[in-house]
Write a protein that holds these residues in place. Sequence first.
Motif, PDB file in Angstrom:
ATOM      1  N   TYR A   1      -3.387   4.368  -0.706  1.00 54.10           N
ATOM      2  CA  TYR A   1      -3.734   3.955  -2.063  1.00 54.10           C
ATOM      3  C   TYR A   1      -3.272   2.528  -2.327  1.00 54.10           C
ATOM      4  CZ  TYR A   1      -4.432   8.942  -3.120  1.00 54.10           C
ATOM      5  OH  TYR A   1      -4.865  10.244  -3.122  1.00 54.10           O
ATOM      6  N   ASN A   2      -3.979   1.874  -3.217  1.00 52.95           N
ATOM      7  CA  ASN A   2      -3.506   0.631  -3.806  1.00 52.95           C
ATOM      8  C   ASN A   2      -2.423   0.968  -4.829  1.00 52.95           C
ATOM      9  OD1 ASN A   2      -5.450  -1.155  -2.472  1.00 52.95           O
ATOM     10  ND2 ASN A   2      -6.981  -0.093  -3.736  1.00 52.95           N
TER      11      ASN A   2
ATOM     12  N   HIS B   1      -7.671   3.101  -1.052  1.00 53.73           N
ATOM     13  CA  HIS B   1      -7.909   1.972  -0.147  1.00 53.73           C
ATOM     14  C   HIS B   1      -8.597   2.435   1.129  1.00 53.73           C
ATOM     15  CE1 HIS B   1      -7.314  -1.741   2.041  1.00 53.73           C
ATOM     16  NE2 HIS B   1      -6.589  -1.122   2.957  1.00 53.73           N
ATOM     17  N   LYS B   2      -8.031   3.444   1.806  1.00 49.97           N
ATOM     18  CA  LYS B   2      -8.610   3.997   3.026  1.00 49.97           C
ATOM     19  C   LYS B   2      -8.285   5.480   3.127  1.00 49.97           C
ATOM     20  CE  LYS B   2      -8.463  -0.185   5.968  1.00 49.97           C
ATOM     21  NZ  LYS B   2      -9.884  -0.272   6.264  1.00 49.97           N
TER      22      LYS B   2
ATOM     23  N   LYS C   1       0.829  -1.195   0.000  1.00 48.89           N
ATOM     24  CA  LYS C   1       0.000   0.000   0.000  1.00 48.89           C
ATOM     25  C   LYS C   1       0.872   1.256   0.000  1.00 48.89           C
ATOM     26  CE  LYS C   1      -3.716  -2.536   0.392  1.00 48.89           C
ATOM     27  NZ  LYS C   1      -4.586  -2.768  -0.789  1.00 48.89           N
TER      28      LYS C   1
END
Length: 289
Positions: free
Chosen positions: A41-42, A48-49, A28
Amino acid sequence: MSLGLVRTVLEEDKQSGDVVVMAFHNGKLFTGAEGGRLVVYNPDLTVHKVLQAQFNTINDLCIFNNDLVTTGNDGLIKVWDATTLEAKKTLEGHENEVRVLQARDGKLFSGDMNGKVKIWSADYKLLFTLSCVEEVWSMAFANNIIYTARSNDVTCTEIGFKEMDVAGETKFVILDTFEGRGPLCIANDKILYCSREGTKILVKENRSGHKDVAQLEGHSKIINAMVVVDNMIYSSGYDGLVKMWDAGSFKQTATGTTVNNPVHSLAVGDDGAIFAGLGGGNIVQMRRQ
């Protein structure tokens, strides 16, 4: 060899402001920006969160004991579960803005605008505080040697970790000071830092005397970010260039441009992808071509 842009974060997934810090961990990309917003982020730059981590700007973040640690201009250091982003604890003690965090040898180091470096144990207890020559904007470590810098000088300090008798007290000796500024990095047995004007990377031996080794030229404006991964040095700055240098020969191996976008931060993914944090919440991914 050139570095080419392969991906840009979508408009709706941008950070809240200039992306001043980032780190890649466990697949990540963790990013901190103006406004105190943490976005994870991915690798494909999808979100992602998201978390409001600090009151205002996130000045720095790092991974320590599988925790995510963040800090900002509120002077607080916050500890989060790196997977769930659940809050675990808040560290207090700094009397001014904390600019930099580093994890090293089972200890957490935090440097502030008062020129203080606080050293915390693995369970986040304050061990002791060092007083440096000037505000601490960047740090690098080599065994019991800590290098600190702002914009005029680099200070080399030896810390007597084994000589600590009373909590909060230890012996430390300033060994050397030389002209330069951050960012700072250690590559093999060398200390890397920037010239006072900020456009050159200077290399010295990490030993007594700090003999000059190399001077890396290629940036035309101030360098904001420098990281060392797998014997490669990555640098970037206000000129919008991202450069790769061999950490053994100190020769440039690749360069690319973010098309006139100043770069504030860098991270390198597990597969060699390079992430550049830009102004206005923008993030790009680059690869060697």
